[in-house]
Design an enzyme around this catalytic site. Structure first.
Site, PDB file in Angstrom:
ATOM      1  N   GLU A  22       0.847  -1.201   0.000  1.00  0.00           N
ATOM      2  CA  GLU A  22       0.000   0.000   0.000  1.00  0.00           C
ATOM      3  C   GLU A  22       0.879   1.247   0.000  1.00  0.00           C
ATOM      4  O   GLU A  22       1.862   1.333   0.751  1.00  0.00           O
ATOM      5  CB  GLU A  22      -0.922   0.038   1.222  1.00  0.00           C
ATOM      6  CG  GLU A  22      -1.784   1.297   1.184  1.00  0.00           C
ATOM      7  CD  GLU A  22      -2.942   1.320   2.167  1.00  0.00           C
ATOM      8  OE1 GLU A  22      -2.930   0.523   3.116  1.00  0.00           O
ATOM      9  OE2 GLU A  22      -3.830   2.163   1.979  1.00  0.00           O
ATOM     10  N   GLU A  55       4.439   5.341   4.150  1.00  0.00           N
ATOM     11  CA  GLU A  55       3.905   6.652   4.525  1.00  0.00           C
ATOM     12  C   GLU A  55       5.102   7.545   4.823  1.00  0.00           C
ATOM     13  O   GLU A  55       5.997   7.141   5.560  1.00  0.00           O
ATOM     14  CB  GLU A  55       2.999   6.527   5.760  1.00  0.00           C
ATOM     15  CG  GLU A  55       2.522   7.847   6.340  1.00  0.00           C
ATOM     16  CD  GLU A  55       1.839   8.770   5.318  1.00  0.00           C
ATOM     17  OE1 GLU A  55       0.894   8.336   4.652  1.00  0.00           O
ATOM     18  OE2 GLU A  55       2.286   9.925   5.186  1.00  0.00           O
ATOM     19  N   ASP A  81       9.641   8.206   1.188  1.00  0.00           N
ATOM     20  CA  ASP A  81       8.966   8.602  -0.045  1.00  0.00           C
ATOM     21  C   ASP A  81       9.038   7.390  -0.967  1.00  0.00           C
ATOM     22  O   ASP A  81      10.124   6.976  -1.382  1.00  0.00           O
ATOM     23  CB  ASP A  81       9.697   9.802  -0.657  1.00  0.00           C
ATOM     24  CG  ASP A  81       9.018  10.288  -1.935  1.00  0.00           C
ATOM     25  OD1 ASP A  81       8.364   9.464  -2.620  1.00  0.00           O
ATOM     26  OD2 ASP A  81       9.150  11.470  -2.251  1.00  0.00           O
ATOM     27  N   ASP A 128      -2.646  12.074  -2.553  1.00  0.00           N
ATOM     28  CA  ASP A 128      -2.791  13.532  -2.441  1.00  0.00           C
ATOM     29  C   ASP A 128      -3.029  14.140  -3.828  1.00  0.00           C
ATOM     30  O   ASP A 128      -2.248  13.895  -4.747  1.00  0.00           O
ATOM     31  CB  ASP A 128      -1.523  14.132  -1.822  1.00  0.00           C
ATOM     32  CG  ASP A 128      -1.363  13.726  -0.369  1.00  0.00           C
ATOM     33  OD1 ASP A 128      -2.383  13.581   0.333  1.00  0.00           O
ATOM     34  OD2 ASP A 128      -0.211  13.525   0.072  1.00  0.00           O
ATOM     35  N   LYS A 169      -3.056  22.568  -7.004  1.00  0.00           N
ATOM     36  CA  LYS A 169      -2.490  23.675  -7.804  1.00  0.00           C
ATOM     37  C   LYS A 169      -1.760  23.106  -9.022  1.00  0.00           C
ATOM     38  O   LYS A 169      -0.980  22.164  -8.882  1.00  0.00           O
ATOM     39  CB  LYS A 169      -1.489  24.479  -6.965  1.00  0.00           C
ATOM     40  CG  LYS A 169      -2.166  25.295  -5.879  1.00  0.00           C
ATOM     41  CD  LYS A 169      -1.167  26.155  -5.143  1.00  0.00           C
ATOM     42  CE  LYS A 169      -1.885  26.859  -4.010  1.00  0.00           C
ATOM     43  NZ  LYS A 169      -1.010  27.245  -2.921  1.00  0.00           N
ATOM     44  N   ASP A 215     -11.551  10.568  -4.520  1.00  0.00           N
ATOM     45  CA  ASP A 215     -12.781  11.372  -4.536  1.00  0.00           C
ATOM     46  C   ASP A 215     -12.584  12.545  -5.495  1.00  0.00           C
ATOM     47  O   ASP A 215     -13.543  13.191  -5.880  1.00  0.00           O
ATOM     48  CB  ASP A 215     -13.025  11.970  -3.143  1.00  0.00           C
ATOM     49  CG  ASP A 215     -11.889  12.905  -2.771  1.00  0.00           C
ATOM     50  OD1 ASP A 215     -10.726  12.427  -2.763  1.00  0.00           O
ATOM     51  OD2 ASP A 215     -12.118  14.106  -2.550  1.00  0.00           O
ATOM     52  N   LYS A 256     -14.932   9.043   5.308  1.00  0.00           N
ATOM     53  CA  LYS A 256     -15.210  10.472   5.511  1.00  0.00           C
ATOM     54  C   LYS A 256     -15.947  11.062   4.297  1.00  0.00           C
ATOM     55  O   LYS A 256     -16.955  11.738   4.441  1.00  0.00           O
ATOM     56  CB  LYS A 256     -13.872  11.191   5.727  1.00  0.00           C
ATOM     57  CG  LYS A 256     -13.975  12.620   6.175  1.00  0.00           C
ATOM     58  CD  LYS A 256     -12.615  13.191   6.490  1.00  0.00           C
ATOM     59  CE  LYS A 256     -11.949  13.746   5.239  1.00  0.00           C
ATOM     60  NZ  LYS A 256     -10.636  14.329   5.459  1.00  0.00           N
ATOM     61  N   PHE A 257     -15.441  10.760   3.105  1.00  0.00           N
ATOM     62  CA  PHE A 257     -16.059  11.322   1.895  1.00  0.00           C
ATOM     63  C   PHE A 257     -17.447  10.737   1.657  1.00  0.00           C
ATOM     64  O   PHE A 257     -18.345  11.422   1.191  1.00  0.00           O
ATOM     65  CB  PHE A 257     -15.158  11.098   0.677  1.00  0.00           C
ATOM     66  CG  PHE A 257     -13.864  11.855   0.752  1.00  0.00           C
ATOM     67  CD1 PHE A 257     -13.837  13.180   1.179  1.00  0.00           C
ATOM     68  CD2 PHE A 257     -12.661  11.262   0.401  1.00  0.00           C
ATOM     69  CE1 PHE A 257     -12.637  13.895   1.251  1.00  0.00           C
ATOM     70  CE2 PHE A 257     -11.467  11.965   0.469  1.00  0.00           C
ATOM     71  CZ  PHE A 257     -11.451  13.278   0.894  1.00  0.00           C
TER      72      PHE A 257
HETATM   73  C1  LIG Z   1      -4.861  11.751   1.391  1.00  0.00           C
HETATM   74  S1  LIG Z   1      -3.956  10.663   2.387  1.00  0.00           S
HETATM   75  C2  LIG Z   1      -4.873   9.124   2.262  1.00  0.00           C
HETATM   76  C3  LIG Z   1      -4.614   8.209   3.422  1.00  0.00           C
HETATM   77  C4  LIG Z   1      -5.270   6.815   3.329  1.00  0.00           C
HETATM   78  N1  LIG Z   1      -4.792   6.106   2.166  1.00  0.00           N
HETATM   79  C5  LIG Z   1      -6.772   6.886   3.318  1.00  0.00           C
HETATM   80  O1  LIG Z   1      -7.366   6.557   2.277  1.00  0.00           O
HETATM   81  O2  LIG Z   1      -7.373   7.230   4.353  1.00  0.00           O
HETATM   82  C6  LIG Z   1      -2.519  10.338   1.372  1.00  0.00           C
HETATM   83  C7  LIG Z   1      -1.311   9.933   2.166  1.00  0.00           C
HETATM   84  O3  LIG Z   1      -0.262   9.540   1.280  1.00  0.00           O
HETATM   85  C8  LIG Z   1       0.975   9.990   1.828  1.00  0.00           C
HETATM   86  N2  LIG Z   1       1.927  10.096   0.699  1.00  0.00           N
HETATM   87  C9  LIG Z   1       1.791  10.919  -0.361  1.00  0.00           C
HETATM   88  N3  LIG Z   1       2.828  10.776  -1.209  1.00  0.00           N
HETATM   89  C10 LIG Z   1       3.649   9.838  -0.656  1.00  0.00           C
HETATM   90  C11 LIG Z   1       4.891   9.274  -1.050  1.00  0.00           C
HETATM   91  N4  LIG Z   1       5.499   9.663  -2.187  1.00  0.00           N
HETATM   92  N5  LIG Z   1       5.464   8.337  -0.251  1.00  0.00           N
HETATM   93  C12 LIG Z   1       4.852   7.966   0.904  1.00  0.00           C
HETATM   94  N6  LIG Z   1       3.674   8.463   1.331  1.00  0.00           N
HETATM   95  C13 LIG Z   1       3.068   9.392   0.564  1.00  0.00           C
HETATM   96  C14 LIG Z   1       0.633  11.316   2.483  1.00  0.00           C
HETATM   97  O4  LIG Z   1       1.550  11.671   3.487  1.00  0.00           O
HETATM   98  C15 LIG Z   1      -0.769  11.039   3.034  1.00  0.00           C
HETATM   99  O5  LIG Z   1      -0.734  10.617   4.383  1.00  0.00           O
END
Ligand SMILES: C[S@@+](CC[C@H](N)C(=O)[O-])C[C@H]1O[C@@H](n2cnc3c(N)ncnc32)[C@H](O)[C@@H]1O
Length: 223
Positions: free
Chosen positions: A44, A69, A97, A120, A124, A156, A206-207
């Protein structure tokens, strides 16, 4: 409003659920880390504070799971949640990352499933390059999937949907499990006895409560 900058106290027990890159290298890869080195491996990307991957690991003790994460606070919260469940020997979290360590951590065609839930959206235009599901990284995900293995994406975000469709359709090694629909507005119906299961994430719940439409993408590696 008080903003807490306090870090969670991470114990030795919590730390056991985390794998750092030097530990991975020292162990000679995931086969030196998981108790069952031959179990199929699912990944994941970006779990946030969500526990979908913990539920998957509990439901599938015959599979191994790795989850990424890069925000340390969220990461630590989920480490603690694993401890609270008494530990999950078939799950490891990686604080990194994902785009930096992906090729190093996974061999070509080695993954049984990849989940990218509510990546995410970076709304922008000048930040669109930061989106996880861009053509370059999607090709790298696809290269690590075993033939027939699924890539599941949920979002979403209506704007990001356009890019996701373009990127997934543009990756020739992936096929669409739900064609001709580009996505579904509900989880894919699974046949009785299917090892796959739908587990909603925090963002998804949530959504849904807010009445927002969710887009569910189901692709798999050709072959
Ligand atoms: C919008 S949240 C969604 C969290 C979860 N998947 C959910 O559906 O509830 C997206 C998460 O991905 C993480 N994330 C984004 N880009 C990432 C990357 N390149 N490597 C690791 N984590 C990342 C962000 O820090 C954030 O916590």
């Amino acid at each position: 409003m008080r903003i807490s900058t306090r870090r969670l106290l991470i114990t030795e027990e919590d730390r056991r659920h985390e794998t750092r890159i030097p530990e991975f290298d020292e162990a000679g890869g995931w086969s030196g880390i998981f108790p069952d080195p031959d179990a199929p491996l699912a990944v994941e990307i970006g779990f946030g504070k969500d526990t979908h991957i913990l539920d998957q690991a509990e439901a599938h003790p015959d599979r191994n799971f790795v989850a990424f994460e890069y925000q340390r606070k969220k990461f630590d919260k989920v480490l603690k949640k694993i401890t609270r469940r008494g530990g999950l020997p078939n799950l490891r979290l990686v604080h990194a990352d994902v785009t930096n360590s992906w090729d190093h951590l996974f061999a070509p065609e080695s993954l049984a499933h990849v989940y990218v839930f509510f990546p995410d959206p970076w709304p922008k235009a000048r930040h669109h390059g930061r989106r996880t599901l861009n053509p370059e990284f999607t090709a790298r995900i696809a290269a690590r999937l075993a033939p027939g293995a699924p890539l599941e994406v949920r979002t979403d975000n209506v704007e990001y949907v356009e890019q996701i469709v373009e990127v997934l359709d543009g990756e020739a090694s992936l096929e669409n499990e739900v064609a001709p629909a580009p996505w579904l507005h509900d989880p894919i119906p699974l046949p009785e006895g299917s090892p796959r299961r739908h587990i909603p994430t925090l963002f998804e719940s949530k959504f849904r409560e807010q009445g927002l439409p969710i887009h569910y993408f189901y692709r798999r590696k050709r072959g």
